[in-house]
Design an enzyme around this catalytic site. Structure first.
Site, PDB file in Angstrom:
ATOM      1  N   ARG A   2      33.337 -22.051 -21.226  1.00  0.00           N
ATOM      2  CA  ARG A   2      34.581 -21.309 -20.996  1.00  0.00           C
ATOM      3  C   ARG A   2      35.725 -22.065 -21.638  1.00  0.00           C
ATOM      4  O   ARG A   2      35.597 -23.217 -22.048  1.00  0.00           O
ATOM      5  CB  ARG A   2      34.837 -21.154 -19.489  1.00  0.00           C
ATOM      6  CG  ARG A   2      35.038 -22.476 -18.778  1.00  0.00           C
ATOM      7  CD  ARG A   2      35.416 -22.316 -17.303  1.00  0.00           C
ATOM      8  NE  ARG A   2      35.654 -23.624 -16.701  1.00  0.00           N
ATOM      9  CZ  ARG A   2      36.108 -23.807 -15.483  1.00  0.00           C
ATOM     10  NH1 ARG A   2      36.345 -22.776 -14.674  1.00  0.00           N
ATOM     11  NH2 ARG A   2      36.322 -25.031 -15.004  1.00  0.00           N
TER      12      ARG A   2
ATOM     13  N   THR B  34      80.210 -40.068  -5.902  1.00  0.00           N
ATOM     14  CA  THR B  34      79.087 -39.727  -6.791  1.00  0.00           C
ATOM     15  C   THR B  34      79.572 -39.697  -8.245  1.00  0.00           C
ATOM     16  O   THR B  34      78.795 -39.945  -9.166  1.00  0.00           O
ATOM     17  CB  THR B  34      78.423 -38.384  -6.404  1.00  0.00           C
ATOM     18  OG1 THR B  34      79.315 -37.321  -6.681  1.00  0.00           O
ATOM     19  CG2 THR B  34      77.990 -38.374  -4.952  1.00  0.00           C
TER      20      THR B  34
ATOM     21  N   HIS C 222      43.757 -19.734 -16.376  1.00  0.00           N
ATOM     22  CA  HIS C 222      42.562 -18.963 -16.723  1.00  0.00           C
ATOM     23  C   HIS C 222      42.723 -18.161 -18.016  1.00  0.00           C
ATOM     24  O   HIS C 222      43.781 -17.589 -18.291  1.00  0.00           O
ATOM     25  CB  HIS C 222      42.225 -17.978 -15.588  1.00  0.00           C
ATOM     26  CG  HIS C 222      42.021 -18.656 -14.269  1.00  0.00           C
ATOM     27  ND1 HIS C 222      41.053 -19.607 -14.056  1.00  0.00           N
ATOM     28  CD2 HIS C 222      42.673 -18.523 -13.084  1.00  0.00           C
ATOM     29  CE1 HIS C 222      41.114 -20.029 -12.806  1.00  0.00           C
ATOM     30  NE2 HIS C 222      42.094 -19.393 -12.192  1.00  0.00           N
TER      31      HIS C 222
ATOM     32  N   LYS D  64      74.268 -38.956  -7.308  1.00  0.00           N
ATOM     33  CA  LYS D  64      74.440 -37.969  -8.383  1.00  0.00           C
ATOM     34  C   LYS D  64      73.068 -37.567  -8.904  1.00  0.00           C
ATOM     35  O   LYS D  64      72.185 -38.401  -9.083  1.00  0.00           O
ATOM     36  CB  LYS D  64      75.265 -38.578  -9.518  1.00  0.00           C
ATOM     37  CG  LYS D  64      76.046 -37.567 -10.328  1.00  0.00           C
ATOM     38  CD  LYS D  64      77.077 -36.817  -9.500  1.00  0.00           C
ATOM     39  CE  LYS D  64      78.347 -36.501 -10.240  1.00  0.00           C
ATOM     40  NZ  LYS D  64      79.351 -35.947  -9.323  1.00  0.00           N
TER      41      LYS D  64
ATOM     42  N   GLN E 125      37.815 -30.335 -11.046  1.00  0.00           N
ATOM     43  CA  GLN E 125      37.745 -31.425 -10.071  1.00  0.00           C
ATOM     44  C   GLN E 125      37.046 -32.645 -10.684  1.00  0.00           C
ATOM     45  O   GLN E 125      37.521 -33.785 -10.554  1.00  0.00           O
ATOM     46  CB  GLN E 125      36.960 -30.972  -8.824  1.00  0.00           C
ATOM     47  CG  GLN E 125      37.677 -29.994  -7.921  1.00  0.00           C
ATOM     48  CD  GLN E 125      37.459 -28.524  -8.269  1.00  0.00           C
ATOM     49  OE1 GLN E 125      37.271 -28.169  -9.431  1.00  0.00           O
ATOM     50  NE2 GLN E 125      37.526 -27.653  -7.269  1.00  0.00           N
TER      51      GLN E 125
END
Ligand SMILES: O=c1[nH]c(=O)c2[nH]c(=O)[nH]c2[nH]1
Length: 316
Positions: A187, A62, A270, A16, A242
């Site tokens: 930024r 189920t 962005h 389920k 990163q």
């Protein structure tokens, strides 16, 4: 003439999905809630004939699997620790049906934060403070000689949306005939964090399965990975998504001996400074920027897994 192709049932799991459940902890008048979405999948060679010969003889409906989630949520003392509740469910199916070879339980917990009314935390009223979820995914197999083998146990934070307004740069990347992006020392950085941490759990005797899992401080690890994620995001002078991701993942592996691998998937959402120079020469780029356009799509997507080096495992 049609050639006969030999086939076999290569993989199967059934159960389920999207079982919705709210457990209210009423042990004191300060109620707590766990709002869960559960998936329970069973597997084993006994189920092969349900696919290949339409035999339901060994099929646990189920619907019964769904009922089991509610029955165990009633008796369980560990619903508030997703990994342990997943362990109880998986163990239940393996103990109850001796033909079940694998139990795969995924639990998602939805947020409910306590309301603050007149400056005080309210005893029994909550609000949804964002779409972030906590998750766990546990796959347990019946091992040989009465062992329970945890094939995989991983937990996650999904959908933690964060934004910082400075302390992020992106410079010194490849510049060629395809490049239009300007280098920037400052930024906006915004991402929707998906973080996953994978546990090392050795095979244990069935009767020790629950107590063995209970040694791992799952809730502290969750709190800590979330804190490390937020603190690193906020405090790192980010050179790139990163580099910030790697710092986050490394700390959690080093903090917790139970963790083998930590993965992040970080979309770079962005926000571009709007060029307003057309309007009376208004300066809004680089160091003058304070009006930005959020870009729904596309986003960058930075992913990585940091693993404990072989041989450096601190074992339970
Ligand atoms: O942190 C970033 N990593 C990239 O790889 C990348 N690429 C890009 O256009 N902006 C960014 N930002």
């Amino acid at each position: 003439m049609t050639a006969t192709t030999n086939v076999f049932l290569d993989k199967q799991e059934y159960g389920k999905d999207k079982v919705r459940l709210l457990k209210v902890h009423k042990d004191t008048k300060v109620h707590r809630v766990d709002d869960l979405t559960i998936r329970c999948l069973l597997s084993g060679s006994a189920f092969t004939t349900s696919y290949t010969e339409a035999s339901n003889k060994r099929v646990v409906a189920t619907d019964s699997i769904k009922n089991t989630c509610y029955v165990l949520a009633k008796s369980s003392k560990v619903v508030d620790t997703l990994e342990l509740f997943a362990g109880e469910l998986a163990n239940h199916f393996l103990n109850t049906y001796d033909w079940v070879e694998g139990a795969h339980v995924t639990i998602i917990r939805h947020r409910w934060a306590r309301m603050i009314i007149d400056g005080k935390p309210h005893n029994h009223s909550f609000w949804r403070d964002g779409e972030e979820t906590r998750q766990t995914d546990l796959f347990v197999k019946r091992g040989p000689n009465g062992l329970r083998t945890v094939v995989a146990l991983k937990s996650a934070i999904a959908g933690l949306l964060v934004l910082k307004t400075t302390g992020s740069s992106f410079e010194d990347f490849v510049r060629d005939e395809y490049t239009t992006l300007a280098e920037t020392k400052d930024r906006i950085l915004s991402t929707c964090v998906d973080a996953t941490w994978e546990f090392h759990v050795p095979a244990v005797k069935t009767e020790h399965f629950a107590s063995h899992l209970a040694q791992i401080p799952f809730n502290n690890i969750y709190d800590s990975v979330r804190d490390v994620t937020c603190k690193t995001f906020a405090e790192d002078e980010s050179a790139s998504v990163q580099a910030t991701l790697y710092k986050m993942a490394t700390q959690s592996i080093q903090n917790w001996k139970w963790l083998d691998r930590v993965s992040y998937a970080l979309p770079n959402k962005h926000f571009f400074a709007v060029d307003l120079s057309y309007f009376r020469g208004t300066k809004n780029l680089q160091e003058h920027a304070d009006v930005y356009q959020p870009l729904a799509d596309p986003s960058g997507l930075i992913t990585a897994t940091v693993a404990r080096a072989p041989g450096s495992h601190a074992r339970l």
